[in-house]
Write a protein that holds these residues in place. Structure first.
Motif, PDB file in Angstrom:
ATOM      1  N   GLU A   1      69.620  82.735  69.490  1.00  0.00           N
ATOM      2  CA  GLU A   1      68.456  82.004  68.996  1.00  0.00           C
ATOM      3  C   GLU A   1      67.189  82.838  69.148  1.00  0.00           C
ATOM      4  OE1 GLU A   1      69.387  77.257  69.358  1.00  0.00           O
ATOM      5  OE2 GLU A   1      68.211  78.201  70.943  1.00  0.00           O
TER       6      GLU A   1
ATOM      7  N   LEU B   1      67.147  85.736  66.640  1.00  0.00           N
ATOM      8  CA  LEU B   1      66.885  85.271  65.276  1.00  0.00           C
ATOM      9  C   LEU B   1      65.405  84.977  65.059  1.00  0.00           C
ATOM     10  CD1 LEU B   1      69.954  82.887  64.789  1.00  0.00           C
ATOM     11  CD2 LEU B   1      69.547  85.050  63.604  1.00  0.00           C
TER      12      LEU B   1
ATOM     13  N   TYR C   1      63.244  83.861  61.885  1.00  0.00           N
ATOM     14  CA  TYR C   1      63.642  82.461  61.753  1.00  0.00           C
ATOM     15  C   TYR C   1      62.615  81.562  62.443  1.00  0.00           C
ATOM     16  CZ  TYR C   1      68.450  83.266  60.055  1.00  0.00           C
ATOM     17  OH  TYR C   1      69.551  83.601  59.308  1.00  0.00           O
TER      18      TYR C   1
ATOM     19  N   TRP D   1      61.859  78.187  64.824  1.00  0.00           N
ATOM     20  CA  TRP D   1      62.587  77.635  65.978  1.00  0.00           C
ATOM     21  C   TRP D   1      63.392  76.397  65.602  1.00  0.00           C
ATOM     22  CZ3 TRP D   1      59.300  74.564  70.052  1.00  0.00           C
ATOM     23  CH2 TRP D   1      58.486  73.624  69.401  1.00  0.00           C
TER      24      TRP D   1
ATOM     25  N   VAL E   1      67.321  77.801  64.037  1.00  0.00           N
ATOM     26  CA  VAL E   1      68.244  78.737  64.685  1.00  0.00           C
ATOM     27  C   VAL E   1      69.456  78.096  65.352  1.00  0.00           C
ATOM     28  CG1 VAL E   1      66.511  80.512  65.052  1.00  0.00           C
ATOM     29  CG2 VAL E   1      66.783  78.707  66.767  1.00  0.00           C
TER      30      VAL E   1
ATOM     31  N   GLU F   1      72.727  78.266  63.246  1.00  0.00           N
ATOM     32  CA  GLU F   1      73.120  79.671  63.062  1.00  0.00           C
ATOM     33  C   GLU F   1      73.754  80.219  64.341  1.00  0.00           C
ATOM     34  OE1 GLU F   1      73.192  81.486  60.481  1.00  0.00           O
ATOM     35  OE2 GLU F   1      71.627  80.923  59.059  1.00  0.00           O
TER      36      GLU F   1
END
Length: 242
Positions: free
Chosen positions: A93, A96, A102, A104, A107, A110
């Motif tokens: 996280e 990413l 990304y 917050w 993530v 993913e």
């Protein structure tokens, strides 16, 4: 201390097993409450019968302890596997967000997919690239490679007294829509907050955010249950040992 690399014990490479031990650990990380079978079913959004079958498997693998009508607890091996998966998830996280741009709120899913496929070497390279971060984008602590977990002393904002001041230490990532809402309200990690009080008749919690004079916003029940506030410095936390 023991490293939290993914164990090679037969059966622990199952994504379902890994997900279960991670959820059991996470359920007690910020709440000092036992994990019941019904709570597991609610968190995983599966039937109670599925949880019963899976917990029985965890017990057979030596990863959990459970007696009928009692909470579920992780064994030493279960905790090691849980910490390995939590470390993977939260480093992914963080990577990413920091390296790939990304949000917050984007993530979690993913990281759920990637955590089961990347190697321990890649996870450690990510940690090195990030400067060995101690928390993820939502404020959850990232277990160190040696099993140390640095959990900040924090409390749900909804249980704090009127006039209590502090900084946001954690915001639950359970609801991406809520993350987007709080971000729009500029309520983020490390935001200065002060509890003003409750609206009458069980109404929303009024919070002043930002440095003086700040501005007031109202947090509904779901919002107040997702925000944790820390008022003192970090402490050494706990260490996982065999």
């Amino acid at each position: 201390m023991n490293p939290v690399g993914t164990p090679a014990t037969p059966g622990t490479d199952s994504t379902t097993v890994q997900d279960y031990v991670k959820v059991i650990y996470a359920a007690t990380e910020w709440h000092d409450k036992p994990v019941t079978m019904s709570a597991l079913a609610a968190r995983l959004q599966v039937a109670n019968s599925s949880v019963t079958e899976m917990v029985r498997k965890l017990v057979g693998l030596g990863l959990a302890r459970h007696e009928p009508y009692s909470p579920v607890e992780l064994t030493t091996d279960g905790l090691r596997l849980a910490l390995a998966m939590v470390r993977r998830h939260r480093l992914l996280e963080t990577y990413l967000v920091r390296e790939l741009g990304y949000g917050w709120d984007e993530v979690h899913d993913e990281a759920e997919l990637l955590e089961h496929t990347v190697s321990d070497m890649l996870i450690e390279r990510m940690s090195m690239r990030l400067g060995h971060p101690v928390r993820d984008p939502h404020g959850d602590p990232i277990p160190a490679a040696d099993g140390t977990v640095d959990l900040p002393p924090a409390h749900l904002i909804g249980v704090l007294d009127d006039g209590h001041r502090g900084k946001v230490a954690r915001i639950s990532d359970a609801n991406p829509d809520l993350l987007r809402y709080l971000d729009a309200e500029q309520l983020q990690l490390d935001t200065e907050v002060e509890v003003v009080g409750r609206r009458p008749f069980g109404g929303a919690l009024t919070v002043r955010i930002g440095p003086e004079p700040g501005r007031e916003i109202d947090l509904g029940e779901e919002s107040a249950a997702a925000v944790w506030v820390s008022t003192v410095g970090r402490h050494p936390g706990c260490t996982f040992q065999q």
